[in-house]
Enzyme design. Structure first.
Site, short mmCIF file in Angstrom:
data_model
loop_
_atom_site.label_atom_id
_atom_site.label_comp_id
_atom_site.label_asym_id
_atom_site.label_seq_id
_atom_site.Cartn_x
_atom_site.Cartn_y
_atom_site.Cartn_z
N ASP A 41 5.44 -5.41 5.79
CA ASP A 41 5.80 -6.73 6.31
C ASP A 41 5.78 -7.79 5.20
OD1 ASP A 41 3.05 -6.39 6.15
OD2 ASP A 41 2.60 -7.72 7.82
N GLY A 42 4.75 -7.76 4.35
CA GLY A 42 4.68 -8.72 3.25
C GLY A 42 5.87 -8.56 2.32
N THR A 43 6.17 -7.33 1.98
CA THR A 43 7.29 -7.04 1.08
C THR A 43 8.61 -7.53 1.67
OG1 THR A 43 6.12 -5.05 0.41
CG2 THR A 43 8.43 -5.19 -0.20
N ARG A 97 0.00 -5.38 -5.12
CA ARG A 97 -0.03 -6.47 -4.14
C ARG A 97 0.01 -7.78 -4.92
NH1 ARG A 97 -1.01 -4.26 0.87
NH2 ARG A 97 -2.25 -2.38 0.94
N GLY A 98 0.47 -8.85 -4.26
CA GLY A 98 0.57 -10.15 -4.92
C GLY A 98 1.71 -10.16 -5.93
N GLY A 102 0.82 -1.22 0.00
CA GLY A 102 0.00 0.00 0.00
C GLY A 102 0.85 1.26 0.00
N ASP A 111 0.57 1.85 8.67
CA ASP A 111 0.00 1.35 9.94
C ASP A 111 0.99 1.39 11.09
OD1 ASP A 111 -2.20 0.90 8.42
OD2 ASP A 111 -2.09 -1.29 8.45
N GLU A 166 -9.81 1.21 11.15
CA GLU A 166 -10.60 0.35 10.26
C GLU A 166 -10.68 -1.11 10.72
OE1 GLU A 166 -8.72 -0.03 6.40
OE2 GLU A 166 -6.75 -0.16 7.34
N ARG A 196 -2.98 8.75 3.40
CA ARG A 196 -1.74 8.09 2.97
C ARG A 196 -1.31 8.52 1.56
NH1 ARG A 196 -3.00 1.69 1.47
NH2 ARG A 196 -3.71 2.23 -0.61
#
Ligand SMILES: Nc1ncnc2c1ncn2[C@@H]1O[C@H](COP(=O)(O)OP(=O)(O)O)[C@@H](O)[C@H]1O
Ligand SMILES: O=P(O)(O)OC[C@H]1O[C@](O)(COP(=O)(O)O)[C@@H](O)[C@@H]1O
Ligand SMILES: [Mg+2]
Length: 527
Positions: free
Chosen positions: A238-240, A212-213, A149, A268, A367, A427
């Site tokens: 974190d995913g990256t 993403r993905g 993001g 976040d 959220e 953001r």
């Protein structure tokens, strides 16, 4: 003398292609400091020994509990990699700096509040330029990719990596990978120069686009190899960073002289170990505008109820800091702190009380808060995005409706509801001044680390000193607001909102039983 160092197990000195990837899990072991291996000079290059760098952290004994969680170095799997004097030695910028290079003995402590006699604890290698580099400037082909993001400041990081590489190290071959990880194998690259990136920090978003993905380690590393890239800068959350760890491992398995550097990004602020992620301050500042608007709206009507929904999937840092900063917020709801609507000590009761006192109330909602309730009411199925992150349901809409129904139908009270959802607005803005400075430091630290031959690392401030952190350390856990820490107590003291913990039974059946258990044990322990 013995030194306790945590890093992947040492590998035998055999050809690079035969190396096994080290296990991700770091472990702590004691190693003896031997006399340091000789440094052999060859044709202006210095042959380095990886252990040389770790072992030079002398002066610590294992019985004082000193642990270094070190990052990998290219010489771990390419022991014959030559090194060169750092070109910064001749840099005008550093000409009168007292100590241009970071001493190999400099480490950053993870915990700075300690007790007399307590073990010295975990340390990370201090970030910054090193005396030796493991790349000739003219041989560097770097690439930069942004994933996940958006977050204010991504463009500043891109700009400063490009300028840092070029101005400090004379590197002029820098590629932009467009559209996130999949851009490695599905798009053409972009040539990045200081001129190309000169103005990008003034804009929000990412100049390189993101996605993403699409993480396919083999295809990505094939591409790195085919394009002869030898420094990879990966900006993402974190995913990256998990993806970056896989790339580093694959690079090591193939024995490629490629440094992989991660720059942590997330709005976040949920990345472990580091003090704070870049763009967070900007987002909190931007959130003030939405909170302010909500306050102005509800102050101007009778029984005005303002709800502002902010980002924060699993952690409520933005909501918590935006609330603390604003002082116009009556109640802040975050994913970590379960709440209930009905009954004594519930949200409805609190809102009614504030309406009676002030004729208006402002709620800030992360959220990720109350997702269990929304899921129950919508009978929703668990949907995921392309990266496997859970797609959230709109708690803001749900809560606005519930509050409207309660006051209109049950309490027969007319209220004026103003629901503001500025989630993407906070953001998508460019980073503020302090985030810009922070981004510059991150980018320069990443460049120094990669040039010095470190790899598989994430860079970030630990107790305000920039450090090189093993990637696994920032991905193994996620930072969340700790209800048992003083910061949340400060917020409760500032808003004077209910903690919702005094009546855990009001939560029964609405939140996970495990959370209830935790709340009960927290209450029990604090009595
Ligand atoms: N466990 C994982 N292993 C490898 N790649 C991952 C992993 N999780 C996410 N990624 C990749 O990282 C990129 C960004 O991940 P995402 O979760 O969307 O954002 P963020 O990095 O901000 O957390 C995506 O391209 C995704 O495929
Ligand atoms: O709509 P998108 O782009 O998937 O982004 C939404 C999510 O991205 C975030 O801003 C941050 O997520 P990442 O740090 O994983 O990129 C979350 O707060 C939010 O839920
Ligand atoms: Mg994430």
């Amino acid at each position: 003398m013995e030194l306790s160092v945590a890093f992947p197990p040492a590998k035998p000195c055999i050809s690079a292609s035969k190396f096994q990837a080290p296990p991700t899990k770091l472990y702590s072991r004691s190693i003896k400091i031997h006399s340091r291996p000789p440094l052999l000079r060859l044709k202006g290059a210095i042959r380095a020994h990886d252990a040389d760098q770790a072992l030079s952290l002398s002066g610590a004994t294992d019985d004082d509990g000193f642990v270094l969680e070190d990052v990998p170095h290219l010489t771990n799997f390419l022991p014959d990699l030559p090194s060169y004097p750092n070109p910064l030695q001749k840099s005008n910028a550093y000409a009168i700096v007292k100590q241009t290079f970071v001493s190999p003995e400099d480490v950053v402590a993870q915990k700075i509040v300690v007790q007399k006699g307590s073990p010295r604890g975990v340390h990370f290698r201090r970030a910054g330029p090193r005396e030796k580099v493991f790349f000739r400037s003219e041989e560097v082909r770097a690439c930069i990719v942004t994933c996940g993001g958006l977050c204010p400041g991504i463009n500043t990081v891109i700009r400063e990596i490009v300028c840092g590489l070029n101005y400090m190290y004379g590197v002029d071959d820098i590629l932009g990978i467009e559209g996130g990880y999949r851009g490695f194998y599905s798009k053409n690259t972009l040539q990045l120069t200081p001129k190309v990136v000169n103005n990008i920090h003034k804009h929000g978003g990412t100049f390189l686009q993101t996605s993403r993905g699409g993480h396919d380690t083999k295809k990505i590393v094939d591409n790195i190899q085919d394009r002869e890239i030898n420094q990879v800068y990966i900006i993402g959350g974190d995913g990256t960073q998990k993806g970056a760890a896989l790339i580093y491992k694959e690079v090591e398995e193939r024995g490629l002289p490629v440094a992989v550097a991660g720059i942590p990004k997330t709005i976040d602020n949920d990345i472990a170990v580091i003090d704070k992620s870049f763009g967070f301050d900007t987002a909190v500042e931007e959130a003030q505008r939405a909170i302010n608007a909500a306050h102005v709206e509800v102050e101007s009507v009778e029984n005005g109820v303002g709800i502002v929904k902010l980002m924060g999937r699993y952690s409520g840092f933005i909501a918590m800091y935006a609330t603390l900063a604003s002082r116009d917020v009556d109640c802040c709801l975050i994913p970590e702190s379960p709440f209930h609507l009905e009954g004594q000590g519930g949200l409805y009761e609190f809102i009614e009380q504030r309406l009676k006192e002030n004729s208006h109330v402002v709620l800030v909602l992360a959220e990720g808060a109350g997702q269990e309730y929304v899921a129950q009411s919508m009978h929703a199925i668990n949907e995921k995005d392309a990266s496997g992150n859970r797609l959230l349901l709109d708690v803001g809409l749900w809560l606005s409706q519930k509050i409207k129904d309660h006051f209109t139908n049950t309490r027969k009270m007319a209220i004026s509801m103003k629901y503001i959802d500025p989630t993407y607005m906070i953001r998508a803005v460019p980073s503020n001044a302090s985030d810009n400075v922070y981004c510059t430091l991150l980018a320069q630290s990443a460049v120094h680390g990669a040039m010095a031959g470190y790899t598989g690392f994430t860079v970030g401030p630990v107790n305000s000193k920039h450090a090189y952190i093993p990637i696994a350390r920032v991905t193994e856990t996620t930072n969340t607001v700790k209800l048992t820490d003083r910061m949340w107590a400060r917020l409760l003291s500032s808003t004077n909102q209910p903690s919702f913990l005094n009546n855990p039974e009001g939560l029964r059946g609405k939140v996970d039983e495990a959370i209830l258990e935790e709340i009960n044990s927290m209450r029990f322990n604090s009595i």
